[in-house]
Write a protein that holds these residues in place. Sequence first.
Motif, short mmCIF file in Angstrom:
data_model
loop_
_atom_site.label_atom_id
_atom_site.label_comp_id
_atom_site.label_asym_id
_atom_site.label_seq_id
_atom_site.Cartn_x
_atom_site.Cartn_y
_atom_site.Cartn_z
N ARG A 12 32.24 18.01 -20.60
CA ARG A 12 33.34 18.96 -20.70
C ARG A 12 32.91 20.33 -20.18
O ARG A 12 33.65 21.00 -19.46
CB ARG A 12 33.81 19.06 -22.16
N ARG A 15 32.74 20.20 -16.38
CA ARG A 15 34.09 20.25 -15.79
C ARG A 15 34.62 21.68 -15.80
O ARG A 15 35.20 22.15 -14.82
CB ARG A 15 35.05 19.32 -16.55
N SER A 16 34.41 22.37 -16.93
CA SER A 16 34.87 23.75 -17.03
C SER A 16 34.13 24.64 -16.03
O SER A 16 34.73 25.50 -15.38
CB SER A 16 34.65 24.29 -18.45
N ARG A 18 32.73 23.81 -13.17
CA ARG A 18 33.20 23.54 -11.80
C ARG A 18 34.59 24.12 -11.58
O ARG A 18 34.90 24.64 -10.50
CB ARG A 18 33.20 22.04 -11.53
N ALA A 19 35.45 24.03 -12.59
CA ALA A 19 36.79 24.58 -12.46
C ALA A 19 36.73 26.09 -12.26
O ALA A 19 37.50 26.67 -11.47
CB ALA A 19 37.62 24.24 -13.69
N ILE A 20 35.83 26.75 -12.97
CA ILE A 20 35.66 28.20 -12.84
C ILE A 20 35.16 28.57 -11.45
O ILE A 20 35.67 29.49 -10.81
CB ILE A 20 34.71 28.72 -13.93
N ASP A 22 35.38 26.79 -8.67
CA ASP A 22 36.43 26.51 -7.69
C ASP A 22 37.52 27.58 -7.72
O ASP A 22 38.02 28.01 -6.67
CB ASP A 22 37.05 25.13 -7.95
N ALA A 23 37.88 28.00 -8.93
CA ALA A 23 38.91 29.04 -9.06
C ALA A 23 38.46 30.34 -8.42
O ALA A 23 39.25 31.03 -7.75
CB ALA A 23 39.23 29.25 -10.54
N GLU A 26 38.77 29.99 -4.63
CA GLU A 26 40.17 29.99 -4.21
C GLU A 26 40.76 31.39 -4.27
O GLU A 26 41.44 31.84 -3.34
CB GLU A 26 40.98 29.05 -5.11
N ARG A 44 43.30 30.53 -13.69
CA ARG A 44 43.32 29.48 -12.66
C ARG A 44 42.50 28.27 -13.10
O ARG A 44 42.88 27.13 -12.82
CB ARG A 44 42.78 30.04 -11.34
N ALA A 45 41.39 28.51 -13.77
CA ALA A 45 40.51 27.42 -14.20
C ALA A 45 40.99 26.74 -15.47
O ALA A 45 40.50 25.65 -15.82
CB ALA A 45 39.09 27.94 -14.40
N GLY A 46 41.92 27.38 -16.19
CA GLY A 46 42.40 26.80 -17.43
C GLY A 46 41.41 26.92 -18.57
O GLY A 46 41.32 26.04 -19.43
#
Length: 200
Positions: A12, A15-16, A18-20, A22-23, A26, A44-46
């Motif tokens: 988890r 995943r967080s 990588r989302a950060i 990537d955000a 972007e 953006r990353a949630g």
Amino acid sequence: MTTPRTPDSTRRSERSRRAILDAALELVGETGYQKLTIEAIAARAGVGKQTIYRWWPSKASVLLDAFLALGEDAAQGEYELPDTGDLEADLKSVLRATVDELNSPVYDAPARALAAEGVVNAELGAQFVSLVLEPQLQLYVKRLRAAQEAGGADPGIDPRIALELLVGPLAHRWMLRTLPLTHEYADAVVELALRGIAPR
């Protein structure tokens, strides 16, 4: 009966993370560095802002890690300059790839942002040089030394100055603030440019 699985916090967290990253990439491409905020990255990353601050102290450090991850994903392992025995062809191949990378919007926006921020943020600038630029430059040193050993380059040249003549127009030497800019250095660059690196 089946035993309920315990959530994997490591997965988890990754995943967080990588989302950060990537955000951040972007958003810097969409809005530019000045308008990039931790709040926007979190949205953006949630994730919550506190999640980002747990891992990074600033938006600059988030972006630097995102840029490093981008390079790691592209390289997919340790990268070396080609050594086919033809130094000219090998260097043309590498510089063409560098041009393509610099022209790519994926790399362009974060690279420009980090370079600009590094001018006013000495700590980030030093990290950008040591983590991003210097490892790439050492690949040129290694390839040029191999050319010297093979008789394809003058054994008397300084590979470090030679590589700067190659990458300087693209990478902008002004980013390398940890290196001295002296009269002696300027003289050596002129002399090397006139002599070339070919063996005599």
